[in-house]
Design a protein around this motif. Structure first.
Motif, PDB file in Angstrom:
ATOM      1  N   GLU A 236       2.293   0.167 -14.074  1.00 54.51           N
ATOM      2  CA  GLU A 236       3.089   1.027 -13.122  1.00 54.51           C
ATOM      3  C   GLU A 236       1.900   2.504 -12.779  1.00 54.51           C
ATOM      4  O   GLU A 236       1.348   2.088 -10.985  1.00 54.51           O
ATOM      5  N   ARG A 240      -3.452  -1.191  -8.282  1.00 51.95           N
ATOM      6  CA  ARG A 240      -3.128  -2.869  -7.996  1.00 51.95           C
ATOM      7  C   ARG A 240      -3.905  -4.028  -7.733  1.00 51.95           C
ATOM      8  O   ARG A 240      -3.319  -5.174  -7.507  1.00 51.95           O
ATOM      9  N   LYS A 246      -3.799  -6.223 -14.410  1.00 57.05           N
ATOM     10  CA  LYS A 246      -2.336  -5.663 -14.801  1.00 57.05           C
ATOM     11  C   LYS A 246      -1.413  -6.948 -15.329  1.00 57.05           C
ATOM     12  O   LYS A 246      -0.301  -7.212 -15.752  1.00 57.05           O
TER      13      LYS A 246
END
Length: 396
Positions: A236, A240, A246
């Motif tokens: 989280e 991004r 990720k």
């Protein structure tokens, strides 16, 4: 830095001395980085580096420069063991510099760079001179020298404390220990960080890396709740746009979530190119044991490289639960013959399972809380609860 990319050894020495005297840690770190542009400067690869440096530079900067440039020279000659020896000596010099500096920590960037380069050079040396991890283990010992200096700084409220450098070193050590499969050595490092008054003040990127490795260790220790906590934080808080990182985190978070009863959405797996898990999700949901075996065989290489093959195999327990729930639904009664469960297992490819093994599987599911009920051995039946006999699985 442009002059150092094209200058000579004397200019390089002068630059190093100037940034050291003025306490410019970030620039000094670049000057001894094996990943900086000056490494390509042929003028810094003298045949006798020590003779050029000694007498022209104060101690301990003379040793720092000699070990660094000697390492650069060895790397250019692709002599990785010699490069490792020089970089190890360089880290030893950095350790002494840190130890001699009282009530200041501006040299931490220098330590970060030297220690990172040592790990990378050790990996190259191990690749070309396989030693079953011994080279990397020796590199870890060098990093621990820096770690002890940082940990010994007892100032807990001072912004200049060297303890602020501990997490960077711990992350480097965790990477080494995972690579050489010495996970038991991680425990004291984790304890040191978790008890640190600075644990929430470390840079976010370092905290993400730390939680990623601690989450993986918790997963291997079968502490799935802790693994979920750490890996979820890492995922989280990871930027991004860092799709590669990720995806790496999800490679471990997805099976952990599945073991906890949370099934990932297909769109999530598609986004991060982890569709190896999708057929597995379908098989687990349907109690398709044969399907799980097929997926594990098809993607065996992926699961083994990631080190999650045995973790994924544990998902069969959830598949057993889902298969037995189907039997319960079809039977429409709270007292189910063991033979019915045995027959279901045989239909799903477990041809050689007998009554005792079936009872054992059911007993484990009851123990894990995946079935509410008990086994009546006298009547060879499973008596399940009239309410939530099979506690529901949640979805992501």
């Amino acid at each position: 830095m442009m002059s150092i990319s094209t200058g000579n050894v004397n200019q390089y020495i002068q630059f190093v001395e100037r940034v050291y005297r003025t306490g410019q840690g970030n620039i000094l770190a670049k000057l001894v980085s094996l990943r900086d542009d000056h490494v390509a400067n042929r003028n810094l690869r003298s045949s006798d580096i020590a003779a050029l440096v000694e007498g022209n530079c104060v101690s301990p900067l003379d040793e720092l420069i000699i070990t660094h440039l000697s390492c650069v020279k060895a790397l250019c000659a692709r002599n990785y063991m010699e490069a490792y020896d020089h970089q190890s000596a360089c880290v030893a010099v950095v350790t002494r510099i840190l130890s001699n500096q009282k009530e200041e920590n501006w040299c931490l960037p220098l330590m970060y760079t030297a220690c990172l380069d040592l790990r990378l050079v050790a990996q190259q040396a191990e690749l070309y001179n396989p030693s079953n991890g011994k080279i990397l283990e020796k590199a870890a010992e060098s990093l621990l020298g820096c770690f002890r200096v940082c940990a010994a700084d007892n100032r807990t409220t001072d912004a200049d404390t060297k303890r602020l450098g501990m997490l960077n070193l711990v992350n480097q050590l965790l990477k080494i220990y995972f690579r050489i499969n010495k996970l038991h050595l991680c425990k004291p490092l984790i304890r040191a960080i978790d008890s640190s008054p600075f644990k929430d003040q470390f840079p976010l990127a370092q905290q993400i890396t730390y939680r990623y490795f601690v989450g993986r260790k918790a997963m291997f220790d079968s502490d799935y709740a802790s693994a979920d906590h750490y890996l979820t934080y890492a995922f989280e808080n990871c930027h991004r746009k860092s799709m590669k990182n990720k995806r790496l985190i999800l490679t471990y978070l997805v099976p952990v979530k599945m073991l906890l009863g949370f099934m990932p959405a297909k769109i999530l797996l598609q986004k991060y190119d982890l569709m190896q898990f999708w057929d597995l999700v379908s098989a687990v949901k349907n109690g398709d044991l044969r399907g799980i075996d097929r997926v594990m065989e098809e993607h065996e290489g992926f699961f083994i490289r990631a080190g999650i093959y045995l973790i994924v195999e544990k998902l069969k327990i959830t598949a057993y639960r889902n298969l037995f729930k189907k039997v319960y639904t079809v039977q429409g009664t709270h007292q189910i013959d063991i033979a019915c469960f045995q027959a279901a297992l045989q239909i799903m490819g477990q041809d050689d399972v007998d009554e005792d093994e079936t009872q054992c599987i059911v007993a484990n599911l009851i123990y894990d809380g995946k079935i509410k009920g008990y086994i009546s051995y006298q009547h060879k039946k499973v008596v399940v609860s009239k309410k939530d006999a099979f506690p529901p699985l949640s979805g992501l």
